[in-house]
Design a protein around this motif. Sequence first.
Motif, PDB file in Angstrom:
ATOM      1  N   ARG A   4       0.860  -1.179   0.000  1.00 50.53           N
ATOM      2  CA  ARG A   4       0.000   0.000   0.000  1.00 50.53           C
ATOM      3  C   ARG A   4       0.903   1.238   0.000  1.00 50.53           C
ATOM      4  O   ARG A   4       2.042   1.189   0.478  1.00 50.53           O
ATOM      5  CB  ARG A   4      -0.890   0.027   1.242  1.00 50.53           C
TER       6      ARG A   4
ATOM      7  N   PRO B 217      -1.776   7.287  -2.661  1.00 47.36           N
ATOM      8  CA  PRO B 217      -2.005   5.972  -3.255  1.00 47.36           C
ATOM      9  C   PRO B 217      -1.495   5.794  -4.679  1.00 47.36           C
ATOM     10  O   PRO B 217      -1.429   4.651  -5.150  1.00 47.36           O
ATOM     11  CB  PRO B 217      -3.528   5.826  -3.204  1.00 47.36           C
TER      12      PRO B 217
ATOM     13  N   ASN C 284       5.448   3.734   2.250  1.00 47.66           N
ATOM     14  CA  ASN C 284       5.072   2.374   1.865  1.00 47.66           C
ATOM     15  C   ASN C 284       4.661   1.560   3.097  1.00 47.66           C
ATOM     16  O   ASN C 284       5.308   1.632   4.138  1.00 47.66           O
ATOM     17  CB  ASN C 284       6.263   1.718   1.160  1.00 47.66           C
TER      18      ASN C 284
ATOM     19  N   ASP D 104      -0.236   0.464  -5.624  1.00 47.43           N
ATOM     20  CA  ASP D 104      -1.137   0.282  -4.497  1.00 47.43           C
ATOM     21  C   ASP D 104      -1.981  -0.977  -4.658  1.00 47.43           C
ATOM     22  O   ASP D 104      -2.622  -1.187  -5.682  1.00 47.43           O
ATOM     23  CB  ASP D 104      -2.049   1.510  -4.371  1.00 47.43           C
ATOM     24  N   ARG D 105      -1.942  -1.836  -3.624  1.00 45.64           N
ATOM     25  CA  ARG D 105      -2.710  -3.082  -3.526  1.00 45.64           C
ATOM     26  C   ARG D 105      -2.201  -4.188  -4.463  1.00 45.64           C
ATOM     27  O   ARG D 105      -2.911  -5.150  -4.721  1.00 45.64           O
ATOM     28  CB  ARG D 105      -4.205  -2.823  -3.731  1.00 45.64           C
TER      29      ARG D 105
END
Length: 273
Positions: free
Chosen positions: A191, A195, A239, A218-219
């Motif tokens: 993450r 973002p 991060n 992100d993700r």
Amino acid sequence: MSRLLSKYAPSKDGRIQHVTPESAGWKYVGFDVYQLEEGQTLDLPADDKERCLVLVSGRASVVTPAETFENIGERMSPFERIPAWSVYVPHNTISKVKAETALELAVCSAPGFGSLPVRLIAPKDVGVERRGKGRNRRLVHNILPDDQPADSLLVVEVYTDEGDSSSYPSHKHDTPVEGKETYLEETYYHRFDPPQGFALHRVYTDDRSLDECMAPYDRDVVQVPRGYHPVATIAGYDNYYLNVMAGPERKWQFTWEKDHAWVNSPDYPRNKD
């Protein structure tokens, strides 16, 4: 795109990540992430996997035949930097999760075989430590370390500030050596704040038969089947990553890469005056 990089991929049931031993080409670690809306539920089966349910953000209720944990969770973003609420669920145990708010839920899984009970892992139960120095610093939340009961799983979350490195100096845990190194597969769920950020994540072996550098956003999830696996952050973006590890022996023992181990010594940071 690297085969080691699992991209964020939302689906109708809220699942955004799905890593299995079969998809990763290994034997132990499974990892899923769900983004659930308030009131949405998730049913997890009774099978041969133990699970650690990590509330990355949001609040939830978790129901099992033995225990019910109502409205747990505190942080609405992982970047609040307080430890997550989690629930350990042994194998052969069904569980039901209800999102009490918007919920980001990580489901960490690995082979289960013992007789451990369901248990709540509250923030007060999570070991918090700061590691490293200079530009190699991070904040660590030990959710399910090897000194706490589980059959296979190891779970930890790590914060690395912009411009810093972590999982460094480069280290590996892919060759069992009694008392020195264990075989552990590993996933990194990334993450970023803000973002739109990314990091550079390299996975490589001594002989370079594996040598891949990825830019997780992100993700995204990076899979580490073997080799060294350092992470470097980019200026402007903090991060967070959630690590899941598992293998035939539930011990976190690793070997530093010789070329970079000096970063642990008093010679680092170097005096640049």
